[in-house]
Design a protein around this motif. Structure first.
Motif, short mmCIF file in Angstrom:
data_model
loop_
_atom_site.label_atom_id
_atom_site.label_comp_id
_atom_site.label_asym_id
_atom_site.label_seq_id
_atom_site.Cartn_x
_atom_site.Cartn_y
_atom_site.Cartn_z
N ILE A 289 78.08 4.84 -8.44
CA ILE A 289 77.17 3.53 -8.30
C ILE A 289 78.07 2.34 -7.53
N GLY A 290 79.14 2.08 -8.09
CA GLY A 290 79.90 0.94 -7.80
C GLY A 290 80.44 1.27 -6.16
N PRO A 291 81.32 2.46 -6.19
CA PRO A 291 81.65 2.93 -4.83
C PRO A 291 80.65 3.16 -3.90
N GLY A 292 79.56 3.43 -4.39
CA GLY A 292 78.52 3.39 -3.21
C GLY A 292 78.05 1.92 -2.74
N ILE A 293 78.16 0.98 -3.72
CA ILE A 293 77.74 -0.15 -3.07
C ILE A 293 78.79 -0.77 -2.53
N VAL A 294 80.03 -0.63 -2.64
CA VAL A 294 81.33 -0.99 -1.68
C VAL A 294 81.18 -0.53 -0.52
N ALA A 295 81.01 0.91 -0.49
CA ALA A 295 80.98 1.76 0.82
C ALA A 295 79.78 1.25 1.74
N GLY A 296 78.72 0.78 1.24
CA GLY A 296 77.31 0.55 1.83
C GLY A 296 77.82 -0.90 2.66
N THR A 297 78.29 -1.85 1.50
CA THR A 297 78.66 -3.28 2.01
C THR A 297 79.67 -3.22 3.44
N THR A 298 80.63 -2.27 3.16
CA THR A 298 81.75 -2.31 4.22
C THR A 298 81.26 -1.78 5.37
N MET A 299 80.40 -0.90 5.32
CA MET A 299 79.77 -0.18 6.44
C MET A 299 79.08 -1.33 7.31
N LEU A 300 78.31 -2.04 6.71
CA LEU A 300 77.45 -3.13 7.34
C LEU A 300 78.42 -4.07 7.97
N LEU A 301 79.55 -4.53 7.23
CA LEU A 301 80.72 -5.46 7.69
C LEU A 301 81.29 -4.84 8.99
N LEU A 302 81.47 -3.43 9.08
CA LEU A 302 82.25 -2.82 10.11
C LEU A 302 81.03 -2.81 11.29
N GLN A 303 79.95 -2.49 11.05
CA GLN A 303 78.89 -2.54 12.13
C GLN A 303 78.69 -3.91 12.79
N ARG A 304 78.83 -5.21 11.92
CA ARG A 304 78.75 -6.37 12.58
C ARG A 304 80.15 -6.79 13.20
N PHE A 305 81.21 -6.38 12.66
CA PHE A 305 82.54 -6.63 13.34
C PHE A 305 82.38 -5.87 14.95
N PHE A 306 82.14 -4.63 14.90
CA PHE A 306 81.75 -3.97 16.41
C PHE A 306 80.98 -4.84 17.11
N ILE A 307 79.95 -5.41 16.79
CA ILE A 307 79.02 -5.98 17.48
C ILE A 307 79.67 -7.45 18.05
N ILE A 308 80.15 -7.97 17.05
CA ILE A 308 81.15 -9.19 17.61
C ILE A 308 82.03 -9.01 18.57
N PHE A 309 82.97 -7.75 18.23
CA PHE A 309 84.10 -7.21 19.04
C PHE A 309 83.74 -6.94 20.53
#
Length: 439
Positions: free
Chosen positions: A229-249
């Motif tokens: 559960i914990g790693p799943g939440i961390v991975a899901g949050t990080t994936m959303l941040l990665l998507q946001r980063f690529f959009i800004i990039f």
């Protein structure tokens, strides 16, 4: 507090700190230990190379996989929904990426229908897809230190089930999203903003659920829900941040497109794949650490043991198993043996796997991943000697070199060496493993 004392505490002191209360301090200590082990293991676990290999496999299999998904969705009459989902999923990429993929998939399906791609082409399509799924499972098992794996038939059945269910799940989630979006327009001035605010968390919930499910299901071992559960939440949050980063990039890195032109979409997409797999695999590693934290420290990540040391550890584990069996105890699991001996869980698992391979111990679960492996002696305790243990572990491999024969090793010194080894094994056979003293 000096910097050196902080470093010393992180290296040694924190592993001897046991805090039962308050709860928040125990939780912070656990999180700190997980982070320290994860950072220490990240360099040696070859996650970057594994992620690169999976990225390449994904690039090869993405069109055949999408072609199968589109074909199933088209048969159900929902191909437009899958196309909209794909464009939304790749919204952080240049529009050319989703356009190219959809064009490739449609062309692929058209060629299959017209008979241009038959026989070998369809087999290659299925092979690349199944190999990707198999590669993902092998990588997950490697990070979980699990040497067993699913049969090919089981892999194919799981693959077919996932491919059939995927478009159905996409349609259901898309329908629910549209329903709640339309519902918010019919609600009052107070409820509508609340619903719109909650809809912003739908991508987070979806990503987290996806990671939790694959972390639980894919490894061919017993994985506890609380470990994912914990790693799943961390991975899901990080994936959303990665998507946001690529959009800004993409919005700011105009020079990148000026240099590469339309070709810039490919390296950006490959970078996104690479980072996505890194996030996913780090999550897998966090799940393993989370489940075995009590028996791990940053200094215990090296799996390469001296041969003599590994033999003695194997004898210690086998002695515990034999004594427990003689006393009528229940079969011992990896965790129980780790607690009894103090050997880290992943090393216990590796040593037991080697002993199971040469028929010294047997897993009574028969590879059933719904319960943790539990071990009994594979042969009678009276026949389990130290000599048998050494002989089987040292010569357990069944293959030999066809072009190299040991019959040519003749002479006085060779005879002396072979005789000494034979007497050495005979002497060790006088010591029963169950008689070894253990504390």
């Amino acid at each position: 507090m000096s910097l050196s004392s902080v470093i010393s505490y992180l290296r040694q002191g924190i592993w001897h700190t046991h805090c039962d209360h308050p709860i928040w301090k125990s939780w912070l200590l656990r999180v700190a230990k997980v982070i320290l082990i994860a950072v220490g293991d990240f360099i040696d676990s070859r996650i970057m190379r594994k992620a690169a290999a999976l990225s390449f496999s994904s690039l090869l299999a993405i069109v055949p996989l999408l072609a199968i998904v589109f074909a199933i969705a088209n048969g159900l009459g929902f191909s437009k929904n899958i196309e909209d989902w794909l464009r939304d999923f790749l919204s952080n990429q240049p529009p050319l990426v989703s356009d190219y993929l959809i064009d490739f998939v449609k062309s692929y399906l058209l060629n299959v229908k017209s008979g241009v791609i038959l026989g070998a082409g369809v087999l290659v399509m299925l092979y690349s897809s199944v190999m990707l799924i198999s590669g993902i499972e092998c990588t997950f098992n490697d990070l979980w230190h699990t040497k067993a794996s699913r049969s090919w038939m089981s892999t194919i059945v799981n693959f077919v089930a996932a491919i059939v269910l995927f478009p159905i799940l996409v349609i259901i989630t898309s329908g629910l999203s549209l329903y709640f979006s339309s519902l918010s327009s019919h609600l009052g001035e107070i409820a509508a903003p609340v619903v719109r605010f909650l809809l912003r968390f739908v991508p987070f919930v979806v990503w987290t659920a996806v990671f939790i499910i694959i972390y639980k299901v894919l490894p061919f071992t017993h994985v506890k829900w609380r470990s994912v559960i914990g790693p799943g939440i961390v991975a899901g949050t990080t994936m959303l941040l990665l998507q946001r980063f690529f959009i800004i990039f993409q919005m700011r890195a105009t020079s990148y497109g000026a240099i590469y032109g339309s070709f810039a979409a490919l390296p950006l997409f490959m970078l996104w794949l690479q980072f996505s797999w890194i996030i996913c695999l780090i999550g897998v590693h966090l799940c393993y650490i989370n489940q075995h934290l009590e028996r791990l420290t940053p200094l215990q990540h090296n799996d390469r043991l001296a041969h003599d040391y590994a033999l003695r550890l194997s004898a210690m584990l086998l002695s515990h198993i034999c004594k427990n069996f003689s006393e009528g105890g229940h079969p011992l699991t990896v965790k129980e043996l780790s607690i009894r001996t103090g050997i880290p869980s992943h090393l216990v698992s590796d040593l037991l796997t080697d002993m199971e391979r040469v028929h010294l111990v047997a897993d009574i679960t028969g590879g059933n991943r719904q319960s943790p492996p539990a071990y009994l002696p594979a042969i009678d305790n009276s026949h389990l000697t130290f000599g048998l243990l050494v002989e089987r572990l040292e010569s357990g491999e069944e293959w030999t070199l066809d072009n190299v024969s040991l019959d040519a090793l003749k002479g006085e010194h060779w005879s002396t060496a072979i005789g000494i080894r034979s007497r050495y094994l005979n002497e060790l056979r006088r010591v029963c493993v169950s008689d070894l003293e253990i504390s």
